[in-house]
Design a protein around this motif. Structure first.
Motif: not given
Length: 783
Positions: A265-284
């Motif tokens: 119940d507690s975790l279902q109320k939380t957001d995704l907590g995303l830390r999107y870190t793209p991995q491509s040849h031109r990022d990172g």
């Protein structure tokens, strides 16, 4: 009577049984036929009638593309080289238990009790016609991922594929442990956004290693197994659906007692907590360095085939490239650039408004020169190459396209901007940007610790560490001083007159007489060599050049690792040669390494996916200077940071006013340890340099625009102490705050036998070796 009735009843029962017996026979015939048919189908499938099945060796080595992984010296993944699959496998031991539990609860609750096929689930799916959920086990899903992909669209094809999945699943269960199957399943799945496999997914979505995933992160990733395209957490895709799917996984975990109801119940109320870190040849991280590694490894595989004569596949063989880059120091270097460059750029843009500079961003050019520069750049552009050679367009068509408004996304320090712009205007826009180049290395081992070739690889792919060469200005002067010390045994305390000097035409191959000037116009009195270098007095450097001649200076530069051509003329004393940051850092490192040149090392070794070493670097070093001459040169350069243009590194207070305050954010640096260095500023302020050294770390920074015609109008902002030195200061401050790096704060080690006096107080206690510049006077006015 009763007997007759009983006989009649018996006859009736027998007759009914006789009438029903054909149905019983048919039932058993059909039942046995069904079993025979199923067995036959399995036999036919195993014989390859419905398509080839993988044999034993294929099951042992399933064909999955494994990206080449670039690994830092502290064990972090800097990036990967891949074509389609950004995949690096992990073992079961690297998976957190919450992740495994989430998979089992959601995909295959009876995973540990079946042998590849879940009979109960299969019967349920048959009787409910699939409405009660699918029956594919984790082993079957792995079989599908490994050997069949998405599958057939027709009924017969789906049936035959399902049978093959069952067979392969059973083989997988016999071939591998349950744990190995789970690890393979996590490693093979495509989570979208270049996240091939759990390691890439953990890194891209949460900037973590799989073992560090928490419960809710694990639940989100397992939820994506249902459909990674639909349940994609990126904001412009389906964050709400992804969260709902994650909550379903948490409910399943609670249902099978992996977590409590309170935790669910507690975790279902939380957001995704995303830390999107793209991995491509031109990022990172370390994008410019990774581009260097990409070129290196492509060249290496051409010259180093496998034992069977075939070439290594850098996109599929899972090579591991171990580098010298320290991920922490790399991040500090990139952060320093990100802190300083927007502020410097803001001042540059302020000075180059159309009102202040009608030819912005260029200076000292008339309109015809600007037109010629832009046309030349147009023909050198990628757009021209693509239209000319790929699309086979005429020159007239290509030129016309540069003046046609086009929708595009352009770089800015505040974020990408979607706009409509003429390609010619976008070229001019990009020429207004100042660019950085920075490299840091250990002088003893030659290990390169940080490499920043520019500010954004996606938009500026030219590497200003190794590819770019620009005039080095006064950072070349230590080569002249070192030559003089080595040949003439000079002391930093020796004096020379500040007066003007003319080197006649033809004396050293120079076609014209050369009379350098001091930027402050002061030619009176004498100065010690230490004070002269600290304050970049050109006439004294010229006198040293006249004493030793340009050829020995060029020879020394070559021994220090400089590969670029240097003209053998006196004017090189003031830094007219074009050199790279890479060459300059390696050369300066020789002074810190007691006169021994060590070639920079970027890659220590390469391994295949099984850990077999395929390449091991061989150190390259050579004696260039005596330890004494190198040490004396270092002591000379210490004067730059105590009494010269680098003295601002010593400040422990913030200037209350002055032209530097806006762009030199980061003061006070407050360095009190020994630092040797040299600033450099070229003609018309086109290039700003700072070379800084402590005993175990040498770092060089360059800043300038793509075209030299784009530069600051005055020395106030256009000097190396304003353009480049702040990046060095911010970087070193962060390195010192990270005590695990052990960056030295100690003295440079003196040689055992030192015959040259380096302490000018002992040499001549009555000598006043110059004065410090005031706050209002620019720290460096050299050319």
């Amino acid at each position: 009577m009763a007997k007759k009735a009983q006989t009649k009843k018996t006859k009736t029962k027998a007759k009914k049984e006789e009438n029903f017996s054909p149905y019983i026979k048919w039932f058993w015939k059909l039942f046995l036929a069904g079993i025979f048919f199923v067995v036959l189908l399995f036999l036919l499938a195993s014989w390859g009638v419905f398509g080839e099945l993988p044999d034993h060796t294929v099951l042992e080595n399933p064909k999955t593309n494994l990206a080449t992984e670039i690994i830092s010296s502290d064990g972090k993944t800097l990036g990967k080289i891949y074509y389609n699959d950004n995949r690096t496998p992990v073992s079961y031991d690297d998976l957190p238990q919450d992740l495994v539990n989430a998979l089992i609860a959601t995909e295959d609750a009876r995973y540990y009790s079946h042998s590849g096929i879940d009979a109960r689930g299969t019967l349920r799916a048959i009787f409910k016609l699939g409405k009660g959920g699918g029956a594919s086990t984790i082993s079957q899903q792995l079989a599908k991922q490994l050997f069949h992909g998405e599958g057939s669209k027709n009924t017969l094809g789906r049936i035959s594929q399902k049978i093959k999945e069952w067979i392969i699943a059973i083989k997988l269960e016999r071939q591998y442990t349950k744990e190995e199957i789970i690890a393979q399943y996590f490693n093979i799945y495509d989570f979208g956004n270049n996240a091939d496999g759990i390691r890439s997914a953990a890194s891209i979505y949460f900037n973590k290693e799989p073992k560090d995933l928490d419960l809710k992160e694990s639940a989100m990733l397992v939820g994506m197994f249902k459909n990674s395209s639909l349940y994609n957490p990126r904001e412009h895709r389906n964050p709400v659906g992804t969260r709902n799917r994650r909550n379903v996984v948490l409910s399943q975990m609670e249902k099978y007692d992996f977590i409590t109801e309170e935790v669910k119940d507690s975790l279902q109320k939380t957001d995704l907590g995303l830390r999107y870190t793209p991995q491509s040849h031109r990022d990172g991280t370390a994008t410019y360095f990774r581009a260097y590694v990409d070129a290196f490894i492509k060249d290496w595989v051409k010259q180093n085939p496998k034992p069977d004569g075939t070439k290594y596949d850098i996109y599929g063989d899972g090579l591991k490239v171990y580098t010298t880059i320290d991920s922490r120091m790399q991040n500090y270097a990139e952060d320093a650039v990100q802190q300083h460059m927007p502020r410097l750029q803001a001042e540059f843009d302020h000075q180059n408004t159309p009102k202040r500079n009608p030819t912005a961003p260029f200076l000292d050019l008339d309109q015809s020169q600007i037109d010629a520069l832009m046309k030349r750049s147009m023909r050198q552009s990628e757009r021209w190459r693509h239209m000319k050679y790929d699309l086979k367009k005429s020159d007239k068509e290509i030129i016309a396209s540069f003046d046609k408004p086009t929708q595009m996304t352009v770089f800015s320090w505040k974020g990408e901007i979607d706009t409509i712009m003429k390609p010619m205007d976008s070229m001019r826009y990009y020429k207004s940007f100042l660019q950085p180049g920075m490299m840091s290395m250990d002088p003893l081992t030659g290990h390169v610790k940080a490499w920043v070739g520019g500010m954004n690889y996606k938009y500026f792919q030219y590497d200003h560490v190794k590819q770019g060469r620009r005039q080095v200005g006064s950072t070349f002067k230590p080569f002249v001083y070192a030559t003089a010390i080595d040949q003439l045994h000079l002391s930093p305390c020796d004096e020379l007159p500040r007066s003007q000097i003319t080197i006649e035409a033809g004396k050293y191959g120079n076609m014209q007489p050369w009379t350098p000037r001091n930027s402050d116009g002061d030619y009176a009195g004498n100065l010690t060599l230490k004070s002269a270098l600290a304050n970049s007095v050109n006439t004294i450097t010229a006198r040293l050049m006249d004493k030793v001649g340009p050829q020995p200076v060029v020879d020394l530069a070559k021994k220090l690792g400089v590969e670029a051509e240097i003209p053998v003329v006196p004017s090189i004393a003031l830094g007219t040669a074009d050199l790279s940051v890479y060459e300059m850092v390696a050369a300066y490192a020789t002074f810190a390494n007691k006169g021994v040149y060590t070639k920079p090392v970027m890659i220590t070794h390469i391994e295949d996916k099984n850990g077999t070493i395929l390449y091991q670097f061989t150190p390259e070093s050579r004696d260039v200077l005596s330890a004494e001459a190198a040490y004396v040169t270092v002591k000379l350069m210490e004067g730059v940071t105590t009494d010269g243009s680098g003295a601002r590194l010593r400040r422990t207070w913030m200037p209350s006013s002055g032209v530097y305050k806006e762009i030199i954010t980061g003061y006070p640096y407050g360095f009190s340890n020994p630092i040797a260095g040299k600033t450099g500023t070229t003609q018309n302020q086109s290039d700003g340099w700072f070379m800084g050294m402590v005993p175990n770390l040498v770092t060089g920074v360059w800043v300038g625009a793509e075209d030299r015609a784009a530069h600051f109008k005055t020395i106030t902002y256009g000097q190396g102490a304003s353009m480049a030195l702040p990046i060095w200061g911010l970087y070193m401050k962060a390195c010192y705050e990270d005590e695990e790096l052990n960056v030295s704060k100690g003295e440079f080690e003196a040689p055992m036998e030192l015959s040259i006096e380096v302490d000018c107080d002992n040499y001549d206690p009555n000598e006043n070796s110059g004065s410090l510049p005031t706050e209002e006077v620019p720290d460096e006015l050299d050319f």
